[in-house]
Motif scaffolding. Structure first.
Motif, PDB file in Angstrom:
ATOM      1  N   ALA A   1       0.851  -1.199   0.000  1.00  0.00           N
ATOM      2  CA  ALA A   1       0.000   0.000   0.000  1.00  0.00           C
ATOM      3  C   ALA A   1       0.882   1.242   0.000  1.00  0.00           C
ATOM      4  O   ALA A   1       1.553   1.539   0.990  1.00  0.00           O
ATOM      5  CB  ALA A   1      -0.912  -0.015   1.230  1.00  0.00           C
ATOM      6  N   THR A   2       0.875   1.966  -1.085  1.00  0.00           N
ATOM      7  CA  THR A   2       1.793   3.110  -1.228  1.00  0.00           C
ATOM      8  C   THR A   2       1.472   4.245  -0.266  1.00  0.00           C
ATOM      9  O   THR A   2       2.339   5.060   0.036  1.00  0.00           O
ATOM     10  CB  THR A   2       1.760   3.645  -2.671  1.00  0.00           C
ATOM     11  OG1 THR A   2       0.407   3.948  -3.025  1.00  0.00           O
ATOM     12  CG2 THR A   2       2.326   2.631  -3.639  1.00  0.00           C
ATOM     13  N   VAL A   3       0.228   4.324   0.221  1.00  0.00           N
ATOM     14  CA  VAL A   3      -0.126   5.384   1.166  1.00  0.00           C
ATOM     15  C   VAL A   3      -0.321   4.807   2.567  1.00  0.00           C
ATOM     16  O   VAL A   3      -0.930   5.442   3.421  1.00  0.00           O
ATOM     17  CB  VAL A   3      -1.413   6.120   0.720  1.00  0.00           C
ATOM     18  CG1 VAL A   3      -1.152   6.897  -0.553  1.00  0.00           C
ATOM     19  CG2 VAL A   3      -2.568   5.150   0.523  1.00  0.00           C
ATOM     20  N   GLY A   4       0.189   3.618   2.825  1.00  0.00           N
ATOM     21  CA  GLY A   4       0.026   2.977   4.129  1.00  0.00           C
ATOM     22  C   GLY A   4       1.139   3.326   5.092  1.00  0.00           C
ATOM     23  O   GLY A   4       1.892   4.285   4.904  1.00  0.00           O
ATOM     24  N   LYS A   5       1.240   2.500   6.151  1.00  0.00           N
ATOM     25  CA  LYS A   5       2.209   2.749   7.222  1.00  0.00           C
ATOM     26  C   LYS A   5       3.603   2.205   6.904  1.00  0.00           C
ATOM     27  O   LYS A   5       4.575   2.577   7.528  1.00  0.00           O
ATOM     28  CB  LYS A   5       1.711   2.095   8.524  1.00  0.00           C
ATOM     29  CG  LYS A   5       0.357   2.574   8.992  1.00  0.00           C
ATOM     30  CD  LYS A   5       0.408   3.995   9.476  1.00  0.00           C
ATOM     31  CE  LYS A   5      -0.936   4.436  10.061  1.00  0.00           C
ATOM     32  NZ  LYS A   5      -0.925   5.845  10.468  1.00  0.00           N
TER      33      LYS A   5
ATOM     34  N   PRO B   1       5.139   1.394   3.390  1.00  0.00           N
ATOM     35  CA  PRO B   1       5.202   1.173   1.943  1.00  0.00           C
ATOM     36  C   PRO B   1       6.590   0.732   1.471  1.00  0.00           C
ATOM     37  O   PRO B   1       7.598   1.336   1.828  1.00  0.00           O
ATOM     38  CB  PRO B   1       4.845   2.544   1.358  1.00  0.00           C
ATOM     39  CG  PRO B   1       5.252   3.513   2.416  1.00  0.00           C
ATOM     40  CD  PRO B   1       5.041   2.829   3.733  1.00  0.00           C
TER      41      PRO B   1
END
Length: 235
Positions: free
Chosen positions: A94-98, A100
């Motif tokens: 997930a590129t916008v996760g915790k 990446p």
């Protein structure tokens, strides 16, 4: 700190990777480069090893437990640990996760695909009439981290025996800590499509454990209760 160092090795190959020898690095099937654990063991492998070891203990306790309530608690625990371990891969993708790191997530899927093909080729080449076995085996399904093999033998006990032999033999070809484990036998087995199947699940040859269903209306939450009951009764 370990994770930050690992990221620098991945994202800045010119400044750090060039200082390492080829035997200190591993290149994944999709072309990403990682340092080996002998150079620096990252934080993620340690977290995952701990989660998987805890799940293995919970599954072992589940097999021994006889009290229905205790079995339900242990089954919930091993499923929670499974979700926790699987979510680490999701974090990296997930590129916008915790957490990446697309190099990790793409490498995971690439290695998984390579290992499934490797397992399929080996099991078909090992277990056939030419090697002295009762019948030629066939791989009928493989997905993510598992391979389902039809050994074409007359008994569940013999299928379990061959499953354990195959798992041990193929594990020898994988680098540690990767391990292929015999998990269960389905008989009879209804495979409808990818990730959609049902069957009687056996972990011991004497009696089946339960009817197991994956991906169909009996376990999906996007259908009303009537549909779930009808499909369950039909099965």
């Amino acid at each position: 700190y370990d994770y930050c160092v690992l990221m620098s090795l991945l994202t800045c190959p010119g400044c750090r990777v060039s200082s390492l020898s080829p035997d200190q690095m591993e290149t994944s099937p999709c072309g990403n480069t990682f340092v080996k654990a002998s150079v620096l063991k990252g934080l993620l492998p340690e977290v995952l090893e701990e989660l998987l070891a805890a799940r293995k203990r919970a599954k072992a306790d589940l097999k021994k437990a006889t009290d229905p309530f205790q079995r339900a608690v242990l089954d919930g625990r091993q499923l929670a640990l499974k979700v926790s371990a699987n979510s680490v891969y999701g974090f990296t993708g997930a590129t916008v996760g915790k957490l990446p790191c697309l190099e990790i997530s793409s490498s995971v899927t690439a290695y998984g695909r390579e290992m499934i093909h490797h397992t399929k080729e080996l099991v078909v080449s090992y277990y056939n009439r030419d090697k002295g076995y009762e019948a030629d085996c066939e791989v009928i399904y493989g997905d993510t981290d598992s391979v389902m093999v039809k050994f074409n033998v007359p008994s569940i006990e013999r299928a379990m025996e061959l499953g354990r032999l195959a798992a041990a033999k193929i594990t020898e070809t994988f680098p540690p800590p990767v391990k292929l484990e015999f998990e269960k036998v389905y008989c009879p087995y209804l495979l409808m499509s990818k990730k959609r199947y049902a069957g009687l699940l056996w972990t011991q040859p004497e009696k089946h454990d339960k009817m197991d269903t994956k991906g169909i209306e009996t376990v999906r939450r996007d259908n009303c209760l009537l549909v779930r009951k009808i499909v369950t009764t039909s099965l």
